[in-house]
Every structure is written in structure tokens, then in C-alpha cells.
Design an enzyme around this catalytic site. Structure first.
Site, short mmCIF file in Angstrom:
data_model
loop_
_atom_site.label_atom_id
_atom_site.label_comp_id
_atom_site.label_asym_id
_atom_site.label_seq_id
_atom_site.Cartn_x
_atom_site.Cartn_y
_atom_site.Cartn_z
N GLU A 109 0.83 -1.21 0.00
CA GLU A 109 0.00 0.00 0.00
C GLU A 109 0.87 1.25 0.00
O GLU A 109 0.53 2.25 -0.64
CB GLU A 109 -0.95 -0.02 1.20
CG GLU A 109 -2.05 -1.08 1.05
CD GLU A 109 -2.95 -1.18 2.25
OE1 GLU A 109 -4.17 -1.21 2.08
OE2 GLU A 109 -2.43 -1.25 3.39
N GLU A 129 -3.22 -9.97 2.71
CA GLU A 129 -4.10 -9.98 3.88
C GLU A 129 -5.12 -11.12 3.89
O GLU A 129 -5.37 -11.71 4.97
CB GLU A 129 -4.82 -8.62 4.01
CG GLU A 129 -3.94 -7.50 4.53
CD GLU A 129 -3.20 -6.76 3.43
OE1 GLU A 129 -2.68 -5.66 3.68
OE2 GLU A 129 -3.12 -7.30 2.30
#
Length: 255
Positions: A109, A129
Site C-alpha cells: 500500500e 491480507e
């Protein structure tokens, strides 16, 4: 953070956990970005991870770092995103991600929050994730599907798989892939190209991109952003034209 010759170098220095970010590190990074924003002498930022194994593998997953539930984490999200960078819209200078190894989860990110990405051949990228029952909530899901082709993004998002630097370059997310020993040289090449440009023009470009993403091109063109107006009325705009006419390199006043 180190600052030299208009360049700020930010290093996530937790190699013992592959530069995973805990709360204290996240807060320290936010303070660094705020300091950079307040320093008009800084013209470009390079962000990287310590060592040669990882850029950043995301949130620290040790027992003391994951005491919050997923809902609690979501409710307390930083508006600036992971590491204070992934969703930040107030940093009006270029950010180069020097990806020296794994860029996973929040680390990926942060890469998505950068403007230019230079990666080692050994780098690996992924929003992993789902493999631990979590979600890339700091812009990863939404940004990846907007930055690379839909099927390529979904192929990564729905599997949590890791992609090579070459794959990410071919998808359009990475600017340059080099051998590990050439990484610093490649990053420096991008830094020098940015520093060759007028500081006011570079700030205006960055601000125009980050502040107008929600507008059409026609709407964006008419927005009187502070950095745009400063660039149009700057000494840089005069010096650039004069240097071109005199066939010399410009000397940027930067004001």
C-alpha cells in the site's frame, strides 16, 4: 530520515521483523511526512526499508501488535493510510519507492502511495491480507484495481499471491527493475531527473494530480490550486525560458 541536497531519504529500520510497521513506527512516519511537508527545501523523497530482504511486509503481526479485532482496526483507520503515506494527499513533492525486497500488505500500500517505483529483481509484491483473514483497508484494494488492469488486480487481490518485480513492471505499477547491486544507482538516476526540473513546476504537477483525481480533465484544468498559481508566478518560470534561450542549464531559485 536523512536530508541531503534537497533529497529526503526515509528508511523503515526494523529489519528484525522485515520492516513491519507497529503503532510507534506508524506515528513516527506520520511525523516525518509532516516535517517534510513543512520544509520547502526538500524536493524529492526516497522511501525504502533497511537491509536487503524487505521494503516493508505490512503491519507487525506479533502478538502485542494484533490485539485489535478487524472491526476495531477499521474504525481507527488513519486518513493518511498505511505508514501515513498510502492515502496521503498533502505531500506535494515526488515520492520514489526504492523497493529492495518484499513489499507486502501495508508495504504494498505504501508503494501504491508513491509516484515512482524502482525495484530490485529480488522484490516481491502482494496484498496478502486474505491469507491471514484480514483485508487491505488502507487503499490497497481500491488503488490496485485502478492502477493496473482489472483482471490482473483481481488475480492478486483474490488470491493474496506475491508477484515479481518484472510482473509488476509489465502490469504498469513499477517504473524500473534492476539488479540488486544497481538499485541505488537507478534510484539516483530518477532523483537527478526530478532535480533537473523546476521545483515549483514539480510541486504543481504533484498537487494537480493528487487534488483533482475526482474531477474531469476539463474541470481540473480550471482549478486554481496554490502550487499551480505559485508556479505560474514564479522566478522558475522566467529562469527556465531564459536558460533555454541562452543554451545553458537553468539555476532554479525554487521560490
Amino acid at each position: 530520515m536523512e536530508i541531503e541536497n534537497h533529497v529526503a531519504t526515509v528508511v523503515i529500520d526494523r529489519p528484525q521483523v522485515m520492516n513491519a510497521v507497529d503503532n510507534a513506527t506508524h506515528q513516527a512516519l506520520n511525523q516525518i511526512w509532516e516535517r517534510i511537508e513543512a520544509d520547502p527545501d526538500i524536493r524529492v523523497v526516497v522511501v525504502t526499508g533497511a537491509g536487503d530482504r524487505a521494503f516493508c511486509v505490512g503491519a507487525d503481526m506479533t502478538a502485542t501488535a494484533v490485539e485489535k479485532t478487524g472491526l476495531q482496526y477499521w474504525a481507527e483507520l488513519d486518513p493518511n493510510g498505511f505508514g501515513g503515506l498510502s492515502l496521503r494527499t498533502t505531500l506535494d513533492i515526488p515520492v520514489i519507492a526504492r523497493v529492495n525486497g518484499y513489499a507486502l500488505g501495508g508495504g504494498m500500500e505504501m508503494v501504491l502511495g508513491a509516484d515512482i517505483v524502482v525495484a530490485s529483481e529480488t522484490a516481491r509484491f502482494g496484498l496478502t491480507e486474505p491469507r491471514v483473514g484480514r483485508l487491505a483497508l488502507d487503499g490497497g484494494i481500491h488503488q490496485l484495481v485502478r492502477r493496473i488492469p482489472h483482471t490482473q488486480a483481481m488475480g492478486m487481490l483474490l488470491t493474496g499471491r506475491k508477484a515479481t518485480a518484472t510482473e509488476m513492471r509489465d502490469m504498469g505499477l513499477v517504473n524500473e527493475v534492476v539488479a540488486a547491486e544497481k538499485l541505488d544507482e537507478a534510484v539516483q538516476g530518477w532523483v537527478e531527473q526530478i532535480l533537473a526540473c523546476a521545483p515549483t513546476s514539480v510541486r504543481a504537477v504533484k498537487q494537480m494530480v493528487t487534488r483533482t483525481a475526482h474531477l474531469s480533465s476539463k474541470e481540473a484544468r480550471g482549478l486554481q490550486l496554490p502550487a499551480l498559481m505559485a508556479a505560474l508566478d514564479s522566478q522558475d518560470s522566467h529562469e527556465g525560458v531564459l536558460a533555454f534561450q541562452e543554451k545553458r542549464a537553468p539555476v532554479w531559485p525554487g521560490r
